[in-house]
Write a protein that holds these residues in place. Structure first.
Motif, short mmCIF file in Angstrom:
data_model
loop_
_atom_site.label_atom_id
_atom_site.label_comp_id
_atom_site.label_asym_id
_atom_site.label_seq_id
_atom_site.Cartn_x
_atom_site.Cartn_y
_atom_site.Cartn_z
N LEU A 1 3.79 -13.31 7.23
CA LEU A 1 3.76 -14.60 6.77
C LEU A 1 4.73 -13.99 5.25
O LEU A 1 5.53 -14.60 4.45
CB LEU A 1 2.35 -14.49 6.18
CG LEU A 1 2.16 -15.15 5.19
CD1 LEU A 1 3.05 -16.75 4.73
CD2 LEU A 1 0.93 -15.57 4.65
N MET A 2 4.75 -12.63 4.96
CA MET A 2 4.84 -12.20 4.00
C MET A 2 7.01 -12.10 4.36
O MET A 2 7.50 -11.74 3.36
CB MET A 2 4.99 -10.29 4.01
CG MET A 2 3.51 -10.17 3.86
SD MET A 2 3.41 -8.83 3.06
CE MET A 2 4.30 -8.37 1.67
N GLN B 1 7.08 -1.71 10.24
CA GLN B 1 6.06 -1.63 10.00
C GLN B 1 4.87 -2.68 9.45
O GLN B 1 4.11 -2.69 10.47
CB GLN B 1 5.78 -0.33 9.75
CG GLN B 1 6.60 0.91 10.14
CD GLN B 1 6.25 2.09 9.01
OE1 GLN B 1 5.28 1.84 8.13
NE2 GLN B 1 7.54 3.06 8.56
N LEU B 2 4.92 -3.08 8.63
CA LEU B 2 4.05 -3.82 8.39
C LEU B 2 4.00 -5.07 9.48
O LEU B 2 2.73 -5.94 9.28
CB LEU B 2 3.99 -4.66 6.92
CG LEU B 2 3.81 -3.50 6.22
CD1 LEU B 2 4.17 -3.77 4.87
CD2 LEU B 2 2.74 -3.01 6.16
N GLY C 1 8.48 -2.19 -4.20
CA GLY C 1 9.77 -2.51 -4.07
C GLY C 1 9.93 -1.29 -2.43
O GLY C 1 10.36 -2.63 -1.44
N THR C 2 9.08 -0.81 -2.55
CA THR C 2 9.01 -0.07 -1.30
C THR C 2 8.95 -1.34 -0.11
O THR C 2 9.21 -0.98 1.29
CB THR C 2 8.31 1.02 -0.81
OG1 THR C 2 6.52 0.38 -0.98
CG2 THR C 2 8.31 2.24 -1.47
N LEU C 3 7.75 -2.13 -0.12
CA LEU C 3 7.16 -3.50 0.62
C LEU C 3 8.50 -4.08 1.19
O LEU C 3 8.61 -4.82 1.76
CB LEU C 3 6.08 -4.26 -0.38
CG LEU C 3 5.12 -3.71 -0.33
CD1 LEU C 3 4.35 -4.29 -1.83
CD2 LEU C 3 4.03 -3.40 0.64
N HIS C 4 9.45 -4.00 0.83
CA HIS C 4 10.25 -5.15 0.83
C HIS C 4 11.73 -3.89 1.82
O HIS C 4 12.62 -4.87 1.96
CB HIS C 4 11.81 -5.45 -0.47
CG HIS C 4 10.06 -6.65 -0.66
ND1 HIS C 4 9.90 -7.99 -0.34
CD2 HIS C 4 9.98 -6.50 -2.24
CE1 HIS C 4 8.37 -8.61 -1.33
NE2 HIS C 4 8.66 -7.20 -2.16
N LEU D 1 -2.79 -6.12 3.55
CA LEU D 1 -2.94 -7.32 2.94
C LEU D 1 -1.15 -7.62 4.40
O LEU D 1 -0.66 -8.94 4.24
CB LEU D 1 -2.04 -7.82 1.75
CG LEU D 1 -1.60 -9.52 1.37
CD1 LEU D 1 -2.88 -10.69 1.85
CD2 LEU D 1 -1.21 -9.44 0.05
N GLY D 2 0.04 -6.91 4.04
CA GLY D 2 1.25 -6.93 4.28
C GLY D 2 1.54 -6.91 6.32
O GLY D 2 1.78 -7.71 6.91
N ALA D 3 0.21 -6.18 6.49
CA ALA D 3 -0.32 -6.02 8.23
C ALA D 3 -0.80 -6.90 8.41
O ALA D 3 -0.60 -7.09 10.05
CB ALA D 3 -0.16 -4.63 8.57
#
Length: 200
Positions: free
Chosen positions: A108-109, A172-173, A162-165, A101-103
């Motif tokens: 958007l994220m 990368q995403l 938290g790694t998503l941020h 979803l992030g990629a």
């Protein structure tokens, strides 16, 4: 007449969301203005403001719609993402979907994150209280607790999400890469769950 107005409003809403999503696929978030979205959707700028309140409101709603699709799959979809699989497999599947979803929605994220930080009342509503994060955290911590009742599931869930941020991961995403993150999530999850066999 009222029914037709509601149908027109629903069509406008979907046209605006589609236009914003398409623009975010092709342009950096800072270049996606309300004016550009309105022009691409074929509506007036005032329609966007009336429906979403602000550019930040538009980005939050678009991200929420994408997250709702994932929430539906988790709640009612087939395993391993949906009910019926072991907690370990469900957690691996969920985090892989979050990475994808992030990629797919990297810009958007980024726009959503910026909107959450800058919108009015952001200090009173930190990220951890946002409905998307709340659902993701509850799901992840619940699966961890089910498989490893001996660990602090809530804290570990915060650490994973938290790694998503983190900027290296976020970049990368935004570049469209999610396989590396998904594979790393899987290593962490399997190490955590199977660590139960070696504790003590």
């Amino acid at each position: 007449m009222e029914r037709r107005e509601r149908a027109d409003a629903a069509r406008n809403r979907q046209a605006i969301l589609r236009a914003a999503e398409e623009l975010l696929r092709r342009h950096p978030p800072e270049q996606v203005s309300v004016e550009r979205v309105a022009a691409a959707a074929g509506v007036g700028k005032g329609t966007v403001f009336h429906r979403f309140g602000s550019r930040a409101g538009l980005m939050v709603e678009l991200m929420s719609e994408r997250a709702r699709e994932l929430e539906q799959a988790v709640t009612d979809g087939p395993p391993p993402l949906g009910p019926g699989a072991e907690p370990e497999e469900r957690l691996v599947a969920f985090l892989a979907c979050v990475a994808e979803l992030g990629a797919r929605n990297g810009n958007l994220m980024a726009a959503h994150e910026h909107a959450m930080v800058t919108r009015k009342g952001a200090a009173e509503q930190p990220r951890e209280r946002h409905p998307i994060y709340t659902f993701w955290h509850r799901h992840v911590s619940g699966l961890i607790a089910e498989a490893r009742p001996d660990v602090d599931a809530e804290e570990i869930a915060h650490m994973l999400l938290g790694t998503l941020h983190m900027e290296p991961i976020a970049s990368q995403l935004r570049a469209g890469g999610h396989e590396r993150l998904a594979a790393s999530f899987e290593v962490l999850v399997r190490g955590l769950i199977r660590g139960a066999d070696h504790r003590g």
